[in-house]
Design a protein around this motif. Structure first.
Motif, PDB file in Angstrom:
ATOM      1  N   SER A 144      29.639 -27.879  28.908  1.00 38.79           N
ATOM      2  CA  SER A 144      28.988 -28.704  29.907  1.00 38.79           C
ATOM      3  C   SER A 144      28.997 -28.015  31.259  1.00 38.79           C
ATOM      4  O   SER A 144      28.013 -28.045  31.990  1.00 38.79           O
ATOM      5  CB  SER A 144      29.698 -30.061  30.009  1.00 38.79           C
ATOM      6  OG  SER A 144      29.114 -30.847  31.018  1.00 38.79           O
ATOM      7  N   LYS A 161      26.296 -25.548  31.531  1.00 38.57           N
ATOM      8  CA  LYS A 161      24.992 -26.195  31.675  1.00 38.57           C
ATOM      9  C   LYS A 161      24.793 -26.720  33.094  1.00 38.57           C
ATOM     10  O   LYS A 161      23.718 -26.560  33.674  1.00 38.57           O
ATOM     11  CB  LYS A 161      24.863 -27.335  30.664  1.00 38.57           C
ATOM     12  CG  LYS A 161      23.535 -28.073  30.726  1.00 38.57           C
ATOM     13  CD  LYS A 161      23.385 -29.009  29.549  1.00 38.57           C
ATOM     14  CE  LYS A 161      24.513 -30.002  29.460  1.00 38.57           C
ATOM     15  NZ  LYS A 161      24.401 -30.906  28.314  1.00 38.57           N
ATOM     16  N   GLU A 162      25.858 -27.324  33.662  1.00 37.46           N
ATOM     17  CA  GLU A 162      25.733 -27.855  35.015  1.00 37.46           C
ATOM     18  C   GLU A 162      25.485 -26.722  36.023  1.00 37.46           C
ATOM     19  O   GLU A 162      24.723 -26.881  36.976  1.00 37.46           O
ATOM     20  CB  GLU A 162      27.004 -28.634  35.433  1.00 37.46           C
ATOM     21  CG  GLU A 162      27.612 -29.547  34.384  1.00 37.46           C
ATOM     22  CD  GLU A 162      26.688 -30.645  33.916  1.00 37.46           C
ATOM     23  OE1 GLU A 162      25.569 -30.732  34.426  1.00 37.46           O
ATOM     24  OE2 GLU A 162      27.084 -31.424  33.042  1.00 37.46           O
ATOM     25  N   THR A 216      18.075 -34.459  27.342  1.00 35.60           N
ATOM     26  CA  THR A 216      19.277 -33.792  27.855  1.00 35.60           C
ATOM     27  C   THR A 216      19.173 -33.550  29.344  1.00 35.60           C
ATOM     28  O   THR A 216      20.155 -33.642  30.080  1.00 35.60           O
ATOM     29  CB  THR A 216      19.500 -32.461  27.113  1.00 35.60           C
ATOM     30  OG1 THR A 216      19.563 -32.702  25.709  1.00 35.60           O
ATOM     31  CG2 THR A 216      20.789 -31.794  27.565  1.00 35.60           C
ATOM     32  N   TYR A 217      17.963 -33.237  29.806  1.00 37.31           N
ATOM     33  CA  TYR A 217      17.735 -33.067  31.256  1.00 37.31           C
ATOM     34  C   TYR A 217      18.103 -34.350  32.002  1.00 37.31           C
ATOM     35  O   TYR A 217      18.832 -34.317  33.005  1.00 37.31           O
ATOM     36  CB  TYR A 217      16.276 -32.699  31.509  1.00 37.31           C
ATOM     37  CG  TYR A 217      15.845 -32.814  32.947  1.00 37.31           C
ATOM     38  CD1 TYR A 217      16.014 -31.756  33.833  1.00 37.31           C
ATOM     39  CD2 TYR A 217      15.273 -33.991  33.427  1.00 37.31           C
ATOM     40  CE1 TYR A 217      15.635 -31.862  35.160  1.00 37.31           C
ATOM     41  CE2 TYR A 217      14.881 -34.105  34.757  1.00 37.31           C
ATOM     42  CZ  TYR A 217      15.059 -33.041  35.619  1.00 37.31           C
ATOM     43  OH  TYR A 217      14.683 -33.155  36.922  1.00 37.31           O
ATOM     44  N   THR A 254      21.892 -34.905  31.914  1.00 36.87           N
ATOM     45  CA  THR A 254      22.621 -33.997  32.803  1.00 36.87           C
ATOM     46  C   THR A 254      22.475 -34.418  34.256  1.00 36.87           C
ATOM     47  O   THR A 254      23.446 -34.417  35.017  1.00 36.87           O
ATOM     48  CB  THR A 254      22.108 -32.552  32.628  1.00 36.87           C
ATOM     49  OG1 THR A 254      22.209 -32.171  31.256  1.00 36.87           O
ATOM     50  CG2 THR A 254      22.907 -31.585  33.489  1.00 36.87           C
ATOM     51  N   ASN A 295      24.668 -37.354  34.844  1.00 37.32           N
ATOM     52  CA  ASN A 295      26.078 -36.966  34.921  1.00 37.32           C
ATOM     53  C   ASN A 295      26.411 -36.347  36.282  1.00 37.32           C
ATOM     54  O   ASN A 295      27.483 -36.597  36.848  1.00 37.32           O
ATOM     55  CB  ASN A 295      26.413 -35.970  33.812  1.00 37.32           C
ATOM     56  CG  ASN A 295      26.429 -36.610  32.437  1.00 37.32           C
ATOM     57  OD1 ASN A 295      26.550 -37.834  32.328  1.00 37.32           O
ATOM     58  ND2 ASN A 295      26.305 -35.810  31.401  1.00 37.32           N
ATOM     59  N   SER A 310      22.172 -24.143  24.494  1.00 37.22           N
ATOM     60  CA  SER A 310      23.034 -25.252  24.108  1.00 37.22           C
ATOM     61  C   SER A 310      23.623 -25.025  22.729  1.00 37.22           C
ATOM     62  O   SER A 310      23.039 -24.360  21.879  1.00 37.22           O
ATOM     63  CB  SER A 310      22.237 -26.561  24.113  1.00 37.22           C
ATOM     64  OG  SER A 310      21.135 -26.461  23.230  1.00 37.22           O
TER      65      SER A 310
END
Length: 441
Positions: free
Chosen positions: A5, A8-9, A38-39, A42, A45, A262
């Protein structure tokens, strides 16, 4: 936060900072190699992280993620690029609990039992209540990182915030310290630790009644925001070098146009975002000041010396340890091969000669000063009052070429002849762009 994660962030924020609103949701997701779902997840989040990390802040100190994207032109320690480091490896519940603990010990000494009672009273209803063992674990962690101090005395132990340094400083001394940290954080690398300290000192000044804008006497235009994100990998790599350990990672070359891969079972995205899995012994870390890029130099058993842009590293894991003799031998080979590299180039050595023209206006010779500061091991010889000669033996010309070009008409390449011809062709092409335009069209 899980390791995947965090990767990705980082890539998400990098694109958000560099591209702003230039991409649609679908284009953004395609570039990252993730789905639109997922975009959205994210982004949600990230917004939640910002909210959690700003709990308890006055309204004027808080900011929405969208506000964080609107960079102050001179503001380099932007929360958008730093809050991720505060959130790294800390769960949401831990972040809320640690914030309560630190707030409670700011003004008084408290025991673990007292702090447990405070958490039980102030934690949100949807957060699990901590037991005494959890609180003691949190206190041990905060004591180890130096943000709280255990007071002298017997059991039960009592704790207070480690604010002795800033509390003992006068307003002028605190302002001087802030100015020093501000300058160093903006001019030295790595910078994240300095930016976090700068942010803390700014909060202390604000608490003492200083206006944040008035406290900032130095202003900077920061061009490489993504450099701060690349520092997320820096300490992992440094630790591996110190411990002589290999690193396993998935490398996504910036030239491929994909920023993230991913770990999922979706064949579509697995096929589109496939990177290169590498195992290398890390040897050196190099920073390119001109482009604001970090590089990892390592040794691969199959290929030998390898170079990686740090922004392409994802899913980093430590591997086996090598013997000290092996590490020293490979490091010596790298240093020998790169001793005349402008940055990381390992091509054959070429002699480059250039003539620089001093500015006609009397006063500071900024051309000479810049060549002396950035010219590395090159030699400077005065030719006349108007010019000086610069010579250097360097690996290849592709890394030094942009530096020479950046001087514009103040630099004339003399050798090698083929490089001189390339510059002539480039300047002619630029000249054609600025030919006279017919006004009667």
């Amino acid at each position: 936060m899980a390791r995947e994660s965090f990767d990705k962030e980082i890539q998400f924020l990098r694109m958000l900072a560099l591209a702003g609103g230039a991409y649609s949701r679908q284009q953004f997701a395609d570039r990252l190699g993730i789905s639109v779902h997922t975009y959205d997840k994210t982004l949600r989040n990230l917004k939640e992280m910002v909210t959690v990390l700003q709990q308890g802040l006055p309204l004027e100190q808080g900011t929405e993620l969208s506000e964080g994207l609107r960079y102050n032109y001179y503001e380099s320690a932007d929360p958008l690029l730093l809050f991720l480091f505060r959130a790294k490896s800390i769960k949401e519940t831990e972040s809320i609990r640690l914030t309560l603990l630190l707030t409670a010990v700011q003004s008084q000494e408290l025991s673990a039992r007292d702090l447990q009672d405070i958490c039980s009273e102030q934690l949100p209803a949807d957060c699990p209540l901590p037991d005494e063992k959890t609180i003691r674990g949190d206190l041990k962690y905060l004591e180890e990182v130096g943000v709280i101090i255990r007071s002298n005395g017997g059991r039960p132990y009592r704790y207070r915030a480690a604010n002795d340094l800033v509390n003992q400083l006068s307003d002028d001394e605190l302002m001087d310290l802030f100015d020093y940290v501000d300058v160093i954080a903006n001019t030295q690398i790595p910078s994240v630790q300095g930016y976090l300290l700068r942010d803390t000192l700014k909060k202390v000044l604000r608490k003492r009644g200083f206006n944040a804008e008035a406290a900032e006497t130095h202003r900077y235009k920061y061009n490489y925001h993504s450099r701060i994100l690349d520092e997320a990998h820096l300490y992992t790599i440094f630790r591996a070098i110190q411990q002589r350990k290999k690193l396993h990672f998935l490398y996504l070359s910036p030239k491929k146009g994909k920023n993230y891969a991913s770990q999922n079972t979706n064949p579509l995205f697995e096929r589109e975002t496939k990177g290169i899995t590498e195992t290398v012994l890390p040897l050196r870390v190099i920073y390119d000041h001109q482009y604001g890029r970090w590089y990892l130099i390592g040794h691969n058993t199959r290929i030998g010396i390898m170079k990686f842009r740090m922004e392409g590293l994802t899913q980093i894991e430590e591997g086996d340890t090598v013997q000290e003799e092996e590490f020293t031998r490979k490091l010596s080979a790298v240093e020998e091969q790169m001793k005349t590299s402008w940055v990381t180039d390992t091509m054959r050595t070429i002699k480059v000669v250039a003539r620089f023209y001093n500015p006609e206006i009397s006063g500071a010779n900024f051309i000479r000063e810049r060549v002396e500061a950035q010219g590395q091991w090159g030699t400077i010889t005065d030719e006349s009052e108007a010019t000086f000669r610069y010579e250097i033996n360097v690996n290849g010309i592709y890394e030094i070429k942009p530096w020479l070009r950046s001087f514009g008409s103040s630099c004339e390449v003399l050798e090698p002849a083929w490089l001189r011809k390339e510059f002539i062709a480039e300047w002619k092409e630029i000249h054609n762009y600025y030919e006279s335009i017919r006004e009667n069209i």
